[in-house]
Write an enzyme that holds these catalytic residues in place. Structure first.
Site, mmCIF file in Angstrom:
data_model
loop_
_atom_site.group_PDB
_atom_site.id
_atom_site.type_symbol
_atom_site.label_atom_id
_atom_site.label_comp_id
_atom_site.label_asym_id
_atom_site.label_seq_id
_atom_site.Cartn_x
_atom_site.Cartn_y
_atom_site.Cartn_z
ATOM 1 N N ALA A 9 2.505 16.685 36.005
ATOM 2 C CA ALA A 9 3.113 17.073 34.740
ATOM 3 C C ALA A 9 3.911 15.868 34.252
ATOM 4 C CB ALA A 9 4.020 18.278 34.958
ATOM 5 N N GLU A 29 -2.769 20.565 40.801
ATOM 6 C CA GLU A 29 -2.781 21.984 40.400
ATOM 7 C C GLU A 29 -3.844 22.248 39.340
ATOM 8 O OE1 GLU A 29 1.470 21.549 39.740
ATOM 9 O OE2 GLU A 29 1.822 23.319 40.980
ATOM 10 N N GLY A 55 1.039 18.417 39.059
ATOM 11 C CA GLY A 55 0.259 19.197 38.101
ATOM 12 C C GLY A 55 -1.202 18.769 38.049
ATOM 13 N N GLU A 70 6.295 17.056 44.105
ATOM 14 C CA GLU A 70 7.432 17.529 43.303
ATOM 15 C C GLU A 70 8.738 17.525 44.076
ATOM 16 O OE1 GLU A 70 4.452 18.988 43.476
ATOM 17 O OE2 GLU A 70 3.796 19.640 41.497
#
Ligand code: CO8
Length: 257
Positions: free
Chosen positions: A65, A111, A108, A131
């Protein structure tokens, strides 16, 4: 339609989406989410498309992300916007999606690969959920999907330490289904997608739905669900065609009906 963060094209019966933010190693910001949902919706609605491939660059599938977009936000911001919840819709696309992963698939990015149905990796791929090193935890499903994919202990190792795993380890762990040389990556994914797109559409959609159901329900319910879908496919012309073609020793000509 013009996209800012993606390259979207069709290759025969395949919808090909390439993440295209090279300056940020394809970090996933709100524009990527918006455009990815638009591209998925367009391919979902296009009867000529039977499967999709999602890929990035040679250096990065996606490095997570977008940290620069998230950094200034506080709790009220992220809770108020329900940050990351939009990604749940990405995982809900009904046609099969193959992730073709080269380079970094982190946070992300890992993911997002796990929101796809098959992950094919280049030998250069690196997966991880770093993260924890940023003072947060996975927020786009990593703690749930990675645990289901590789088991509790490998997931704990990756999520608690933030370490990266290479393609060979990811394949051993069951996250990746095929590892190929970098120059083969896109062709391997497109060929797999073309195979899927050549099959009867209702059975492809139901197969995906049935496998996904295995992660959401009990064995008894899952078996019942599978059997009902299996029975329902006997209402299609393609079931007759597929089985007749086998008996007649010829290739089936599916009509997706
Ligand atoms: N976000 C924004 N920008 C990024 C990101 C990212 N995730 N990753 C890389 N970039 C940018 C860099 O800032 C750099 O930009 P600039 O040139 O302007 O400084 C450019 O991409 C190139 O990156 P590097 O110079 O760092 O390239 P290296 O080859 O040296 O390193 C790495 C590559 C190892 C991939 C490194 O970039 C890295 O560690 N990136 C971050 C990986 C990461 O931690 N990802 C997880 C992000 S968090 C997340 O995904 C989910 C959080 C959910 C939270 C939910 C909250 C509610």
């Amino acid at each position: 339609m013009a996209y800012e963060t993606l390259i979207v094209e069709t290759r025969g019966a395949i919808g090909l989406i390439t993440l295209n933010r090279p300056q940020a190693l394809n970090a996933l910001n709100s524009m990527v989410l918006k455009e990815l949902l638009q591209a998925y919706e367009a391919f979902q609605a296009d009867d000529a498309v039977g499967a999709m491939v999602l890929t990035g660059s040679e250096r990065a599938f996606a490095a997570g992300a977008d940290i620069k977009e998230m950094q200034p936000l506080d709790y009220v911001d992220v809770y108020g916007r329900d940050l990351m919840s939009g990604w749940d819709d990405v995982a809900k696309v009904r046609k099969p999606v193959i992730a073709a992963v080269s380079g970094f698939a982190l946070g992300g990015g890992c993911e997002l690969a796990m929101m796809c149905d098959i992950i094919i990796a280049s030998e250069t791929a690196k997966f991880g959920q770093p993260e924890i090193t940023l003072g947060v935890i996975p927020g786009m499903g990593g703690s749930q999907r990675l645990t289901r994919a590789v088991g509790r202990y490998k997931a704990m190792d990756l999520i608690l330490t933030g370490r990266l795993m290479d393609a060979a380890e990811a394949e051993r762990a069951g996250l990746v289904s095929r590892v190929v040389a970098p120059e083969r990556l896109l062709d391997e994914a497109l060929e797999a997608a073309a195979k899927i797109a050549s099959l009867s559409r209702p059975s492809v959609l139901m197969a995906k739905e049935a496998v996904n159901r295995a992660l959401e329900t009990t064995l008894e319910e899952g078996l019942r669900f599978e059997r009902r879908l299996f029975h329902s496919l006997f209402s299609t012309e393609d079931q007759k065609e597929g089985m007749t073609a086998f008996i007649e020793k010829r290739k089936p000509a599916f009509k997706n009906r």
